[in-house]
Write a protein that holds these residues in place. Structure first.
Motif, short mmCIF file in Angstrom:
data_model
loop_
_atom_site.label_atom_id
_atom_site.label_comp_id
_atom_site.label_asym_id
_atom_site.label_seq_id
_atom_site.Cartn_x
_atom_site.Cartn_y
_atom_site.Cartn_z
N LEU A 1 89.45 -30.16 9.89
CA LEU A 1 88.55 -29.45 8.98
C LEU A 1 89.25 -29.12 7.66
O LEU A 1 88.58 -28.90 6.64
N ILE A 2 90.57 -29.07 7.67
CA ILE A 2 91.35 -28.82 6.46
C ILE A 2 91.87 -30.12 5.87
O ILE A 2 91.83 -30.34 4.65
N VAL A 3 92.35 -31.00 6.74
CA VAL A 3 92.97 -32.25 6.28
C VAL A 3 91.97 -33.16 5.57
O VAL A 3 92.26 -33.69 4.49
N ILE A 4 90.79 -33.35 6.16
CA ILE A 4 89.82 -34.29 5.59
C ILE A 4 89.31 -33.85 4.21
O ILE A 4 89.23 -34.68 3.30
N PRO A 5 88.95 -32.58 4.00
CA PRO A 5 88.57 -32.17 2.64
C PRO A 5 89.68 -32.39 1.62
O PRO A 5 89.41 -32.73 0.46
N ALA A 6 90.94 -32.21 2.06
CA ALA A 6 92.06 -32.45 1.15
C ALA A 6 92.16 -33.92 0.75
O ALA A 6 92.53 -34.25 -0.38
N LEU A 7 91.80 -34.81 1.67
CA LEU A 7 91.84 -36.24 1.39
C LEU A 7 90.62 -36.70 0.59
O LEU A 7 90.72 -37.60 -0.25
N SER A 8 89.46 -36.11 0.85
CA SER A 8 88.21 -36.60 0.25
C SER A 8 87.85 -35.92 -1.06
O SER A 8 86.99 -36.42 -1.78
N MET A 9 88.49 -34.81 -1.40
CA MET A 9 88.04 -33.99 -2.53
C MET A 9 88.07 -34.74 -3.86
O MET A 9 87.27 -34.46 -4.76
N ARG A 10 88.95 -35.70 -4.00
CA ARG A 10 89.06 -36.39 -5.28
C ARG A 10 88.35 -37.75 -5.30
O ARG A 10 88.36 -38.44 -6.33
N SER A 11 87.75 -38.15 -4.19
CA SER A 11 87.19 -39.50 -4.09
C SER A 11 86.22 -39.83 -5.21
O SER A 11 86.28 -40.91 -5.80
N PHE A 12 85.30 -38.89 -5.52
CA PHE A 12 84.40 -39.09 -6.65
C PHE A 12 84.59 -38.03 -7.73
O PHE A 12 84.34 -38.29 -8.91
N SER A 13 85.00 -36.82 -7.33
CA SER A 13 85.13 -35.71 -8.29
C SER A 13 86.02 -36.07 -9.48
O SER A 13 85.68 -35.82 -10.64
N GLU A 14 87.16 -36.67 -9.18
CA GLU A 14 88.11 -37.02 -10.23
C GLU A 14 87.52 -38.07 -11.17
O GLU A 14 87.69 -37.99 -12.39
#
Length: 244
Positions: A62-75
């Motif tokens: 629940l912590i690891v996946i948001p850390a990996l996915s947060m920049r996928s489109f946001s950046e």
């Protein structure tokens, strides 16, 4: 899709976030399961199986996946490179699925070394006693299905946010709520019918069912359908960005 997949994998590991995420997942799991005196400690539990691992792992993901996915489109949305990406001869579906599979793959790499726990648990068993292979298979299938659905959620949230921090926090909150809060709400209902209906809205009930080694059509459909639905929503969101 594969060029996007490879690009995302390189991005994750070039920024070291992939190594950090995998490392933290494995270190925390190992400490709680084998070293620290806690309710998750397998040696202290008196039961030589991986039930406690399958209970602990989703909370860490629940912590690891948001850390990996947060920049996928946001950046890409924040920097404007999304326009360049959409101008290339690659379909939106390929972009979305490529990013999703990259996050899933990194999560899979984090889970893969935990197969070594099977050997250590086997050492705790009495002679001529075997591990429950059905429970092990169901546990890992359930964990990978959870990982896939949560990765899809992270990609979708990233597509509607310009800030990585916001995407991380929203994914974390929604993931926690969808995994845990539905069950808590169901516990407050007096009717068994409504308890069952509401609890089945959340991931935890289906995840727990699969962990018992029961691969029902309903549980598999929940995770696979939920994953595909979130990715379709992401494609729709990116199509709207392209039209702007």
């Amino acid at each position: 899709m594969w060029p996007i997949f490879i690009k995302e994998i390189k991005t994750v590991f070039d920024d070291v976030i992939g190594f950090v995420a995998i490392g933290l997942f494995l270190i925390i799991n190992t400490l709680f399961l084998w070293v620290i005196s806690s309710s998750f400690n397998i040696i202290q539990s008196g039961f030589a199986d991986l039930t406690l691992f399958f209970e602990l792992a989703p909370w860490l993901l629940l912590i690891v996946i948001p850390a990996l996915s947060m920049r996928s489109f946001s950046e890409e949305i924040k920097t404007g490179t999304i326009e360049l990406l959409l101008s290339k001869p690659v379909s939106i579906g390929s972009i979305v699925w490529g990013k999703f599979f990259a996050i899933f793959f990194v999560g899979f790499l984090a889970v893969l070394p935990t197969l070594s726990y099977i050997y250590f648990v086997h050492l705790l068993l009495p002679d001529e006693t075997n591990l429950d292979k059905g429970m092990l298979l169901g546990g890992y299938i359930g964990l990978l299905l959870f990982l896939a659905m949560f990765a899809a959620l992270g990609v979708f949230v990233s597509s509607v946010s310009r800030q990585q921090t916001t995407a991380f926090l929203v994914s974390l909150f929604l993931g926690f709520g969808h995994f845990y809060l539905w069950g808590q709400l169901a516990n407050s209902l007096p009717s068994f019918f409504w308890y069952k209906w509401v609890s089945n809205m959340g991931m935890q009930a289906h995840y727990t069912s699969i962990n018992r080694g029961i691969l029902s059509t309903g549980d598999l459909s929940y995770f696979i359908g939920g994953t595909v639905f979130l990715l379709v929503l992401t494609q729709y969101r990116i199509q709207k960005l392209q039209a702007q």
